[in-house]
Design an enzyme around this catalytic site. Structure first.
Site, PDB file in Angstrom:
ATOM      1  N   ILE A 491      44.778  -8.756   0.335  1.00 49.29           N
ATOM      2  CA  ILE A 491      45.205  -9.367   1.606  1.00 49.29           C
ATOM      3  C   ILE A 491      44.016  -9.699   2.505  1.00 49.29           C
ATOM      4  O   ILE A 491      44.193 -10.244   3.586  1.00 49.29           O
ATOM      5  CB  ILE A 491      46.176  -8.442   2.369  1.00 49.29           C
ATOM      6  CG1 ILE A 491      45.543  -7.060   2.609  1.00 49.29           C
ATOM      7  CG2 ILE A 491      47.489  -8.307   1.622  1.00 49.29           C
ATOM      8  CD1 ILE A 491      46.407  -6.135   3.446  1.00 49.29           C
ATOM      9  N   GLY A 492      42.811  -9.383   2.059  1.00 47.04           N
ATOM     10  CA  GLY A 492      41.634  -9.694   2.868  1.00 47.04           C
ATOM     11  C   GLY A 492      40.356  -9.430   2.103  1.00 47.04           C
ATOM     12  O   GLY A 492      40.310  -8.604   1.190  1.00 47.04           O
ATOM     13  N   GLY A 494      36.063  -9.035   2.975  1.00 47.36           N
ATOM     14  CA  GLY A 494      35.006  -8.986   3.972  1.00 47.36           C
ATOM     15  C   GLY A 494      33.701  -8.550   3.356  1.00 47.36           C
ATOM     16  O   GLY A 494      33.603  -8.340   2.138  1.00 47.36           O
ATOM     17  N   GLY A 495      32.688  -8.412   4.199  1.00 52.47           N
ATOM     18  CA  GLY A 495      31.383  -7.987   3.710  1.00 52.47           C
ATOM     19  C   GLY A 495      31.420  -6.596   3.111  1.00 52.47           C
ATOM     20  O   GLY A 495      30.632  -6.260   2.230  1.00 52.47           O
ATOM     21  N   LYS A 498      37.051  -5.706  -0.590  1.00 51.96           N
ATOM     22  CA  LYS A 498      38.392  -6.281  -0.559  1.00 51.96           C
ATOM     23  C   LYS A 498      39.377  -5.308   0.075  1.00 51.96           C
ATOM     24  O   LYS A 498      39.209  -4.095   0.017  1.00 51.96           O
ATOM     25  CB  LYS A 498      38.853  -6.632  -1.969  1.00 51.96           C
ATOM     26  CG  LYS A 498      38.055  -7.757  -2.625  1.00 51.96           C
ATOM     27  CD  LYS A 498      38.594  -8.088  -4.011  1.00 51.96           C
ATOM     28  CE  LYS A 498      37.799  -9.233  -4.639  1.00 51.96           C
ATOM     29  NZ  LYS A 498      38.301  -9.571  -6.006  1.00 51.96           N
ATOM     30  N   ASP A 609      32.334  -5.096  17.303  1.00 53.52           N
ATOM     31  CA  ASP A 609      32.725  -6.230  16.464  1.00 53.52           C
ATOM     32  C   ASP A 609      34.123  -6.708  16.856  1.00 53.52           C
ATOM     33  O   ASP A 609      34.999  -6.888  16.021  1.00 53.52           O
ATOM     34  CB  ASP A 609      32.691  -5.838  14.989  1.00 53.52           C
ATOM     35  CG  ASP A 609      32.660  -7.061  14.063  1.00 53.52           C
ATOM     36  OD1 ASP A 609      32.351  -8.159  14.562  1.00 53.52           O
ATOM     37  OD2 ASP A 609      32.948  -6.907  12.868  1.00 53.52           O
TER      38      ASP A 609
END
Length: 820
Positions: A491-492, A494-495, A498, A609
């Site tokens: 579902i996502g 990023g750095g 997963k 962030d």
């Protein structure tokens, strides 16, 4: 007909103050709000006037229904406040009371509950929470027979106090009356001496940022003191119900001798408290060794502020009045001699404060007894006692389940029931032995894995403690929950790695973030996020469920957020467009979460962030701040900032932090200001596909604001939805958030208040359904970016639609430096 909010508040405040004059002129509170909830007329109760809340002046009732109901007269108990319990305000959805605060200091918040039965609502079945600022005052309302008053002391540091009532699913909230009263500065100490469970003093502990809940307020001497006899309208109950051995004491009274001083005034405790006392009944035996003890039920796992009130109204004809003071059988003050105090005179009041450390004991014992001085006659006196619970690290007053007396009793009952059959007992014993052996093997396996992980990575300074950070999940359990990390459940991305959707064996839906082991930055973020999330719980922060560090894995398990990221709903997917009201509510929720981070502990937590991709939405579109991998503990009280390398997301970075590498809470405020314009405009922060003057959202929005073309930047799907006053207030606070210098930006508390006000200005028009849909014909999804349901990290290029991040970043930095 519209009523001026400020004028009405002023009139109510003046009427409340005037009615208190008849009680006493010793203290004149700057803020004095007395509200009869659900009433259409003002109500006199105990020489005070409680104002009707039938107007929306103090309420921001954003629930589908807020209802005023009346009780039948025969269901009302007698007492000082009985007239207030004829009505109640019912909330079927999240709702607020909002008060203008003129004096930023400690305030009493008193919540009155009388769960009478109405033809539609049985209030004894209500389930809800109550919160204010960053504190959860009531996490799960439990009905009590008759009326109850919950009293809290909060140090309010902004010009607005918001009390939020949030019903549980399929339930409702209610309140009969409430009070918000500013307190004398001297009433609650800035710090107090701490007594640990071993009885030794550990120095002073600050109370400046702590909230307090009154557990017990007791008048010694066997007499109640009603609120009318106290300038702060406190109720003092008789101590006879708490005495362990009533035959060891004498009750004495002499109110005429009480002589208040500059250091101890009637604000601390009334004359009727200092003028009555419980003393040791030692008779004439100089060798008697008697301790007088009072027992109180308390919630385990909390710290408590304990205040002792002394005044010699009986022993003034002797030269020495020395005795010992104990808390939980530990020495609080040895050889305390009331007559040796510099300020001593017969009838002069005196008080002492102590803080108890956390304990698993559901009882708190307070004792006075014979001094260790050889020639001291066994005399001791106590006039009054107050016990106040201090909020825990999560910012609430809720009992931890592991230490709950109720859960302990349940476990005992279960064991007794199982043990009733001898065969079952033997079987249970065998099962327990097997479980213990299995747990020991697992523990050894976890320890071994931890040690290998620590040695292999080299720069982990310590093994994570399960007692500190909650649940450690076995790797196989996470494999099972995610169908062996199926790509169909991603579902996502990023750095860090997963994010997968998963379901645990108990059917709990979770989000599983699986990091890569090669990135040092990922390892640091993994550790930081677990440590941060384990310290706090708040309904507007994504909750940590557990973690896994087996096999060199870095896996964090969170509560699952049904509706993904705010970014997805603004422009990065095919979700229906959010209404303006729902966007305001999401803004307010995220602001509450950030405000809690900044103020909920001794040192602020700076998120570092803040962006729309890190604001998640649950099944009801309630906002929760997520991703704490870059979070940083804020500066000490004697420092203005934290010097650290620049980290964050492109487009959201505080320019002052970027150029000076000086991080403060105001860096989060700047990023939040960017998110506010993102919410208003419904477009990415950086969009290189647009003309140069529109590439940077903040620059474009600020320019349109200056030239009076604000309507040009508003998301077209919001056409006709936003009231001008609401829009102007929203843009005004967003603009302040984006001030170049941090010192010129508001605090998150101020931002939160202004957003609440913008929602109030919007009124009920455009109110969204629980899922956020509106009836607007303009609903459509944004597709210009072509982005999937994906969360990008600090170095993501997703927002730039393939354009070189480094080139755009370098160009903007050069322009920034030329302008300095």
């Amino acid at each position: 007909m519209m009523v001026n909010v400020r004028s009405f508040e002023l009139l109510l405040w003046l009427s409340s103050v005037l009615c208190l004059v008849s009680v006493s002129t010793a203290f004149d509170p700057v803020d004095n709000y007395l509200i009869d909830c659900g009433s259409f007329t003002n109500t006199s109760a105990g020489n005070r006037v409680f104002a009707a809340d039938h107007t929306s002046t103090f309420t921001n009732l954003s629930s589908p229904q807020n209802i005023s109901i009346n009780a039948s007269l025969n269901s009302i108990s007698s007492g000082n406040y009985s007239r207030l319990y004829h009505t109640a305000r019912i909330f079927t959805g999240p709702s607020n009371y909002s008060f203008s605060i003129k004096k930023q200091a400690r305030h009493f918040i008193r919540l009155h509950f009388f769960p009478f039965v109405h033809e539609t609502y049985n209030m004894s079945t209500a389930k809800f929470s109550v919160s204010s600022q960053s504190f959860t005052l009531i996490k799960d309302y439990q009905s009590q027979e008759g009326s109850s008053v919950k009293e809290y002391s909060l140090n309010i540091a902004s010009d607005r106090l918001v009390l939020s009532f949030t019903p549980f699913a399929n339930s409702f909230a209610f309140i009969n009356a409430l009070e918000v009263i500013s307190l004398p500065d001297e009433l609650i100490p800035q710090s107090a001496k701490t007594i640990d469970p071993q009885g030794s003093s550990t120095g002073n502990q600050s109370l400046q940022r702590q909230a307090l809940e009154t557990v017990a307020r007791v008048n010694m001497g066997g007499k109640d003191v009603p609120p009318q006899n106290d300038v702060l309208w406190r109720r003092w109950v008789s101590d006879d119900a708490y005495l362990k051995h009533s035959n060891l004491v004498m009750f004495v009274s002499n109110t005429s001798i009480v002589n208040f001083t500059d250091s101890v005034t009637e604000n601390i405790a009334p004359r009727d408290v200092y003028g009555t006392a419980t003393i040791v009944n030692s008779g004439s035996d100089p060798n008697s060794n008697v301790n007088v003890t009072w027992n109180f039920d308390v919630d385990p796992g909390f710290e408590f502020l304990v205040r002792f009130h002394f005044c010699d109204i009986y022993f003034n004809n002797i030269s020495s009045l020395a005795f010992n003071v104990y808390i939980n059988s530990r020495s609080a003050q040895l050889d305390f001699d009331l007559h040796k105090l510099p300020s001593y005179a017969a009838g002069n009041p005196y008080y002492m404060d102590f803080i108890t450390r956390e304990s698993d004991n559901p009882k708190l014992h307070v004792s006075i007894g014979r001094s260790t001085l050889v020639d001291a006659f066994p005399n001791a006196i106590l006039n009054g006692l107050e016990i106040m619970k201090i909020n825990n690290s999560r910012g609430d007053f809720d009992v931890a389940e592991s230490t709950s007396p109720k859960s302990s009793k349940t476990r005992v009952g279960l064991i007794v029931g199982v043990a009733s059959g001898s065969c079952i007992s033997v079987g249970l014993a065998l099962v327990l032995v097997l479980l213990c052996r299995r747990r020991n093997r697992l523990a050894r396996g976890h320890l071994k894995a931890d040690e290998q992980f620590a040695v292999k990575e080299g720069h982990i300074s310590a093994i994570f403690s399960s007692s500190k950070i909650g649940y450690r999940f076995p790797f196989v359990a996470i494999q099972e929950a995610t169908d062996n990390f199926s790509e169909s459940l991603v579902i996502g991305i990023g750095g860090f790695g997963k994010v997968y959707r998963g379901v645990l064996r108990d059917e709990t839906k979770v989000a599983v973030k699986r990091g890569g082991t090669q990135s040092h930055q990922g390892l640091a973020e993994f550790r930081t996020e677990i440590e941060m999330l384990s310290q706090f719980r708040h309904r507007h922060l994504v909750s940590l469920i557990g973690y896994c560090d087996e096999r060199n894995e870095m896996i964090i398990i969170y509560e699952y957020m049904e509706n993904g990221t705010l970014k997805d709903h603004l422009y990065a997917s095919n979700f229906p467009s959010l209404s303006w009201r729902k966007r305001l509510e999401i803004c307010i929720g995220a602001a509450r979460g950030l405000h809690y981070l900044h103020t909920g502990s001794t040192k602020a937590i700076i998120h570092r962030d803040v962006k729309s991709a890190n604001i998640l939405l649950d099944e009801n579109l309630m906002a929760k701040v997520a991703d704490f991998g870059l979070s940083k503990i804020g500066p000490d009280l004697d420092q203005t900032h934290v010097s650290t390398a620049v980290k964050g997301s492109f487009g959201y970075l505080d320019p002052e932090y970027l150029t000076k590498q000086q991080l403060t809470e105001k860096s989060d405020v700047y990023s939040f200001g960017v998110v506010m314009f993102e919410i208003l405009c419904g477009r990415p922060v950086i969009d290189p596909s647009l003309p140069r003057e529109k590439v940077n959202l903040v620059e474009w929005a600020m320019k349109c604001q200056e030239t009076g073309q604000l309507e040009d930047i508003v998301d077209p799907t919001l056409t006709g939805q936003i009231k001008p006053d609401s829009l102007n207030k929203f843009v005004e606070i967003a603009e302040k958030c984006l001030a170049q210098c941090g010192i010129d930006r508001p605090s998150m508390g101020d931002v939160l208040w202004n957003l609440e006000y913008a929602l109030q200005l919007q009124g009920d028009e455009g109110k969204s359904s629980p899922k956020g849909e509106t009836s607007s014909p303009n609903n459509h999804s944004h597709s210009q970016t072509g982005l999937s349901n994906t969360e990008f990290s600090t170095a993501s290029v997703g927002d730039l639609a393939g354009v070189s991040m480094s080139k755009v970043f370098a160009q903007m930095v050069r322009e920034e430096m030329r302008e300095m």
